[in-house]
Structures are given as C-alpha cells and as structure tokens.
Design a protein around this motif. Structure first.
Motif: not given
Lengths: 348, 261, 285
Positions: A42, A47, A80, A82, A86, A88-90, A99, A146, B158, B160-161, B163-164, B179, B183
C-alpha cells in the motif's frame, strides 16, 4: 525499475524496507502475517503515507520525503490486484476492465481493449456478466486484466491466490505464471504462502517484523535460511552460533562440531533426516553425540519428526518402525548422533 | 428448513401491533361512501389538492436529494470540526413538532424574517403563501430522513473499492460518480422514498409557513383537514387515496427495502 | 372533571384549614346528589332537580368543565374562567379554542365538551341536529367584522375596495369557519372580490398572520383587533357592508359536570358576564 527505500510506522509495526525490482523479474515479498507485506504494498501504491524515504519507478520519483514530492495514487502508472480482487460489483466484467482506461482518458478505445484482454484470458463470453457470476479463478483473471489493461509500468499483487480454494489454486497459479510472463513491466507480489512465492517469483524477499531479513533466489533462501520463519518453512534445524576452528558454540547452549572452517558468527543448518537417534550411547565416527529428553513426537505422512530437547534442541526425522522399535515416546531419554559433515555452516 | 414457531407472547403482541395499524385503515375503507367516492374525488378542489401534493412531494424529494446527498457524504467522510453539532442541527426537524418547524421557517423566511426581509426589500421576493413555501416546508421536515439513510449507506460502502478505483487512475469526482454513488444506490432509493412519503403527509409546517389556498398551497392533508368540517365524505375519500398511494409505493418497493445491503 | 370520590380517600393527608375539611365532606354529599341527578335523565336541564326546595345554603360548585369555543372568544372566556374561579373556589375551567366548525365536528365525534360556544348558528345547528345539546342554545354575544392591518396602517388601506389592489397580501379564514363565511358575505355586500393568499383554519390565525407582518390585511372580528391592539390597527367596515355575528352557547349533553357548566353559561348571560364580554369588544347578541 522500481527502487523502494522507505520507513513508516503503522500501529505497532515499524516498517523499514529497501528493495529493487527490475522489469523482467517477478519479485515476491514473503513473510508471516503481520510482517508488513500489505503495508509495504500500500505504501508503494501511495495509499499509505511514508515517514521517510522514497519510491522511484523508471526514473520518475513517485514519492520522496526529502524533497516533499508526492504523486497521488491515481497518477501513478501502477496496476494493483487486491487480495479479494475488489471487482466493482455494479459494473459488468468488461466495464470493470475498461474502468482504468476510461479513468485515464482513453475512453474511446476502452471497450475494444477490454474485449481483447478478455479474449486473451479466454473469458470473452463473460463480457456482460456481473462479477458475482464468476468463479474465483475467473475473477482473479479479470482482476489481473483490469490492472494490466491501462498499461501500467508496475504491477502489484497482494496475495493473488489467497482467495482461492486449494483445488483452484494449482491451476490458477499456472495461468497466473503464464500471464505474468507476458507483462513487460516490474512485477511485485506479496504473499504468506511459500509455495506461491517459489512458484511465481524469480527472487524472494523475506519480510519479518517490518524488516527484510533475507533476499535471494528461492534456492538460495531455502538452502541457507537466515530466519526461523524460512527454516520452519523448509523444515530444517536452524541454529545460530559462534564458530571457531570447526567448533560452533550454539546460541542458547551446546556445541557442534562441523567440517567447515568458517569462523565468527555463523548459521548452522542440520537436516532432520541426518539426525540419528539411539537407545544408548553410541560409539562410532559421528563427532556430535549427546543425550536429551524427547519433547515431541509428530507423525507427518510416512515420516515421524521427533523433537529432542537439550543443548542444542534438534528435530530428527525417522521412520515409524524405528519409533516403534526404540519405544520412542514423549518424556523418554534418547541419544542423538550427528556427523560433522552433516552440519552446514555459513556466515551469518 | 422449517422455521420454529414464534413464542406466544411475541405473536400476540405483534398481532396487536398489526391491529393498531390495520383498524384505522379498515375504518377508512368502511366509512367511504363508495357511490359518491369517485365523484367526490374529481371535484376541482380534490383534484387540485392531489395534483399539488404530488408536485410538492416530488419537488421536496428532488431538493432533498440535491442538498441531502452531499450533506450525507460530508457527514460520512469528512471529519470537519463541529460535525456532530451540525449533524444534530440538520436532524432536528425529525424530532421537532412540524408546527414548530413552520414557525421557525416563518421567522427565517417570512416577510419580516431574517432572510425574508432582505429578499423582500432587495428582490421583491415573498416566500410565504406560495407553492415554493409549501415545497420548503415539506423539504424541511422530510430531508433529515434522506440524510440519515444515505449517510448510513455511504458509511457502509467498502472504502477498498474506492482505493481500487484510485489505483486505476480515477479522480475523486469520478470515484464519487462511478463507484460510491452506484454502491450507495439502494440507500439513496430508500432515503428518497422515505423523504417523499414524509413530504406527502406534511401538515403543520405547511399550514403555518405556506398557508392554505386551494391550488396554490392546499395540499392533500390540508384539504382533508378543512374538508372534515364541511364535507367529511370528501375528506375520507381523499384520506383513502393518500393511504392507497402510499401503500402502493411501499409494497412496490418492498423488494428494494429488503435488498438493502 | 367528576367530583365523585369514595369515602376512603376523604381523609386529608396534609394540614388543611378547617373550612376545607367541611367542604370536602360537603363535596362528597354533593357528588352523590349530582350522580343521582345525572342518572335521573339526560335531557332535562340538570339544575331543576338539584336545588333542594327551600334549602337556604346553596351547595358549593366544584370540579372542572371543558369549554369548546370559537377562537374569537379566547381572551374573554379565559378571563371569565378566572372570575369564576374567584367566585367558586376549587373549580377549574379548561378551554379548547378553535374554529367553530372544527369544534362542532369534534363534539359530534365524541369530544368531551361540557359547554360549546359557536361563532355562528350554523355550527350550533349541527350540534342540535345531532341532539347533542342539553339545553336550548342561547345567543349570548354579538360581534362585528373589522379589517386588521399592520400597526399604523402603512399601506393606507381604507376599506374593502383597497383590499382588491394587486400586490396586497390578504388572508381570510377558510369558508367553513364562521369568520370566513361572514367575511365572504360582507365582501359580497360590498361587491368586492379579492383573491386571498391563504384560507386560515380559524380567525385567530388570520389575526396572527397580520400581526406577524406576513399578511398586509385580514378580515377578523372587532374583538380580535382589540386583543392585538399593540400589533395591528383596525379599519372600520361601513354599516351597510357589515355582518352581525350572533354567538350561541349551549351545554353539551352528557356533560360530566352539568351544574358547573350551567354556572359558566349563566355567568356569561348575567349582567356581570355581559360587562366582561363588552370589555373585550363584544356587543349585545
């Protein structure tokens, strides 16, 4: 080329790491949980703030506390992957991959590039699916795509196989190795799994308690472990001591006779399979003979590891038949013999 | 898996709870004079009250979203000094009696109010007795519901999304739009619905601040209140409409509510 | 509201004056008689069967009554209540002021009122039609309309015609409210049509909007202007456009304290009560 020389403190962890990674080699940072592997990653990604030091990638200073330079994460040419991907679920799979391209202003060709990555990963059929529909291995490939799609100069991976179950891990590891081979930039991964590290990386860095305790190829590191962690990993007896004329005074008590003439502070490595156990004091050529009390007897597959307390404490590996014959049990007295030639010594 | 039978005490109390809500609604249905209901409802007063209520409640929700979402984001993400006090202030209308809210609005935006006086003198802008005032009153009492819901939603995203997304090169604004906001969408939706429902039913602040004029400020609740004195059948019919519309929305959105994650 | 108490709680716990002790025993006796009378028949006026013929000492009144009255009666009725508290110590008067139309609806729906004073006959008629009155309603005061404007009349409003001027914010009471009805009547007499900015729930709300400065003018009663003399100025309405309001009052059926209710009504009808009402600007009915 990635040059990292940073110090930071996070909670009780004091991280001080200097490493270099060249394009073309896969570097793995291996260490137990809590060693600071994710923190390191990180920090390199920007980060986490660093207290002292610098991060330079391909001659571009990403961060330097001396000059006060700080390039924010979103402007670093990094990708990165992870630990939990991670994704994006949507967004659909293809939008996930696109993206980074769209964020960096390459929106026009984003979809086409994303599609080509999907084809390379053999996941083109899942372009319009949501990440929730993917299996662990598929998700990992998408996460990798990605991260790589925007053409980063540095690829960071945090425990890339940890989220997979054991059966998927083997095949995914193979695919990952292949995929990594096709990336031309610097590749750095952190993991607690030595198999992962050894399988994927060209060079290992052992991180313990925030510091790098050893670095080298997998062979170098395992043959000459310099920390309990690696020794335990490899399953050898590792001792530290002071050698003088073939006699090694072991830290914590005991003396060992070795063949090597190295003097000074040394590591002494003894393979458990070379340690012999006797019911009574043996007479013979081995120079290292002493008695001790058995503190543990562990069956591991078709071998039994017997831990003999004393100075020094050693683990011997014997057959179950031998255990039975010698009536070896916890608490029992036993004699240990070890040839001088079987004590490997190297400078600490 | 067969669910265990609920304990008797819980089931009994729950049944009483259901009755508490169901009986008044059943009473409405019972008392409506079905023959005249339809003609009652298409009177100009009833129609204008219906139309006004719809316009005002939607406008209040839009305003609530516009101002409330950024507010919720600030509360959830930025630890600015005095955050707790500010948050308490903007949540106050939830616990304040609506009439008090109306008085407060009057004191601020009335013709002799803190801001209202200046608006009147400088721009000839008068707020009370206008439909805008009705929207303001409705927004004042209903926005806190939206802010609370959305703040909880943002907190549960979250990080972390985000951050991603940063590692992929996204700016803060892009992260918010592409994002965080998606969400948070379920909470946004739930918050908007709560806000809309509360705005639809607002009475005390409206009548104090905006007044009561058919077609301009007489929303459904006001029409029902006045109507009860002269034509109770119309009032009851209007009440039933309010109930059915609200019920319909709640039932249609029940999936969304349940899927809040 | 009821003064019936069981003997068990009659023992005074704290030191009371000797006369109070006597009162309490008498209260008990009165309570018994009141209960008996109340059970005796709801429609007859409560007083006739009560006063024992020839008894020299009147039984003391006690308990409390709830009075529902049009909002224009707010200040006057409260003062009447205070006067009666002095006259009949130990009694209490609770008020519910609002628009007469709202109050009538509440009473019809079972609100526990002992006395109802309406600003117009229409709303009292609703009570009579529902057979909820215990006595024939009696007109007890009158009232007249007045235009209320900001103190000092800055907009120089002279009469109804000025109310129709564009840009002026005028508020009225809602049509079902007596004051609203009277106002529309008066405006019609004057041949003036205005577009009110709001139809308030009762006449006091109209007054308040003018007093607060939110409205430029409102049509209220003279008594309202009087009560807010510091904040509003009144503009007279010419006699030919004037509407005389006559206020009826009645005891509500099933009152828990019909004796006290009657005492309250009688007071208002008495010379003293009428003087009090006149103080507030009311006229003879």
């Amino acid at each position: 080329m990635l040059s990292v020389d940073i110090q930071l403190r996070l909670g009780t962890l004091d991280l001080a790491v200097a490493l270099q990674a060249a394009p073309g080699e896969v570097v793995a940072v291996l260490g137990p949980n809590g060693a600071g592997k994710t923190t390191l990653l990180r920090a390199i990604a920007g980060l986490l703030p660093i207290e002292k030091g610098s991060v330079v990638l391909d001659g571009v200073v990403l961060e330097d506390t001396a000059t006060g330079t700080y390039v924010p994460t979103e402007r670093r040419p990094i990708g990165v992957v992870f630990q939990s991907y991670l994704l994006f679920p949507h967004l659909t799979v293809i939008d996930n991959i696109a993206f980074g391209l769209r964020a960096r202003g390459r929106g026009r060709t984003a979809r086409a590039v994303a599609l080509s990555w999907l084809e390379r990963m053999e996941l083109a059929a899942y372009a319009d699916a949501k990440p929730g529909a993917l299996s662990g291995g598929q998700a990992q490939r998408v996460a990798l795509a990605r991260a790589l799609a925007p053409d980063p100069r540095l690829l960071l991976m945090d425990e890339p196989l940890a989220a997979l179950d054991a059966s998927a891990r083997v095949s995914v590891r193979r695919d990952l190795k292949r995929a990594l081979a096709q990336f031309a930039g610097v590749r750095l991964l952190v993991t607690h799994d030595p198999l992962e590290a050894i399988a994927l990386a060209d060079r290992l860095l052992i991180l313990e308690g925030g510091s790098v305790v050893q670095s080298g190829t997998a062979a170098e590191v395992t043959q000459r472990p310099r920390s309990r962690y690696v020794a335990d990993l490899v399953g050898v007896n590792l001792m530290r001591g002071h050698a003088s004329g073939g006699q090694i005074a072991i830290e914590g008590g005991g003396m060992l006779t070795a063949m090597d003439g190295a003097d000074g502070d040394v590591f002494a490595v003894v393979y458990p399979r070379n340690v012999a156990l006797h019911r009574s004091q043996p007479e013979g050529t081995p120079r290292n003979v002493w008695s001790g009390r058995i503190t543990a007897v562990d069956q591991q597959g078709d071998r039994v590891r017997v831990t003999v307390g004393g100075a020094p404490q050693l683990v011997a590996e014997v057959t179950p038949a031998a255990v039975h014959e010698l009536h070896l049990a916890e608490g029992g007295e036993v004699w240990v013999s070890l040839k001088a030639a079987e004590v490997a010594v190297y400078p600490a | 898996m067969r669910a265990a039978r609920p304990p008797l005490v819980i089931a009994a109390l729950a049944a009483i709870g259901v009755a508490f809500f169901a009986l008044p609604l059943a009473g409405l249905v019972y008392r409506v004079s079905w023959q005249s209901a339809l003609s009652d409802l298409v009177t100009p007063e009833a129609l204008s009250a219906l139309r006004l209520s719809l316009v005002v409640s939607v406008a209040a929700t839009v305003l609530g979203l516009l101002l409330g979402v950024p507010l919720a984001w600030m509360y959830a993400r930025v630890a600015f000094p005095g955050r707790n006090v500010v948050r308490a202030l903007t949540t106050l209308p939830m616990v304040l009696p609506p009439v008090v809210g109306g008085v407060a609005l009057l004191v601020a935006f009335g013709r002799r109010g803190l801001v209202g006086e200046w608006l009147d003198a400088g721009f000839g802008l008068r707020i009370p007795f206008t439909t805008a005032a009705t929207v303001m009153a409705a927004t004042f009492v209903s926005m806190p519901f939206l802010v609370l819901t959305v703040e909880a939603g943002i907190r549960s995203v979250d990080r972390r999304y985000e951050e991603a997304a940063r590692t992929l090169g996204a700016s803060q604004w892009r992260i918010f739009r592409q994002v965080t906001l998606p969400l948070v969408a379920p909470s946004l939706f739930a918050g908007a619905v709560l806000c809309w429902a509360r705005a639809l039913g607002e009475f005390g602040a409206t009548i104090t601040f905006a007044g009561n004029l058919p077609g301009v400020t007489q929303t459904l609740p006001l029409a029902v209140y006045i109507g009860m004195e002269t034509r109770p059948e119309v009032a009851i019919a209007l009440s039933l409409v309010l109930v059915l519309v609200s019920l319909g929305v709640l039932v249609a959105l029940r999936d969304r509510y349940l899927r809040l994650d | 509201m009821s003064s019936s108490r069981s003997p068990a709680v009659q023992r005074p716990r704290t030191k009371t004056k000797g006369s109070r002790r006597v009162h309490i025993r008498r209260l008990f006796a009165v309570a018994l008689v009141v209960v008996a009378a109340a059970c005796g028949g709801a429609s007859q006026p409560a007083t006739s069967s009560l006063a024992p013929t020839g008894a020299p000492t009147p039984e003391p009144l006690a308990g409390a009554v709830t009075v529902f009255a049009g909002s224009s009666l707010t200040d006057a009725f409260k003062k009447a209540g205070d006067q009666l508290k002095l006259k009949y110590p130990g009694t209490d008067y609770r008020f519910n002021f609002g628009s007469s139309s709202t109050l009538a609806t509440q009473i019809i729906n079972g609100a526990p009122a002992d006395v109802f004073a309406s600003a117009d006959d229409t709303n009292m008629q609703k009570i009579v039609d529902a057979k909820l009155n215990d006595s024939a309603p009696a007109f007890f005061v009158g009232n007249r309309l007045e235009i209320a404007v900001a103190a000092g009349n800055p907009k120089q409003i002279a009469g109804f015609a000025d109310l129709a001027k564009p840009g002026l914010i005028v508020v009225l009471a809602a049509p079902p409210v007596p004051a609203g009805k009277y106002a529309l009547e008066a405006l019609q007499k004057a041949g003036v049509t205005i577009k009110p900015a709001s139809q308030e729930v009762d006449v006091r709300a109209v007054l308040n909007k003018v007093a607060l400065g939110e409205a430029d003018a409102g049509i209220v009663y003279v008594t309202d202007v009087m009560s807010a003399a510091a904040h509003v100025t009144g503009v007279d309405i010419p006699e030919q456009h004037q509407v005389i309001a006559r206020y009826p009052i009645a005891i509500v059926r099933d009152s828990k304290n019909p004796r006290l209710a009657k005492a309250y009504v009688d007071y208002l009808l008495s010379a003293e009560g009428q003087r009090l009402l006149a103080e507030f600007g009311f006229s003879k009915p």
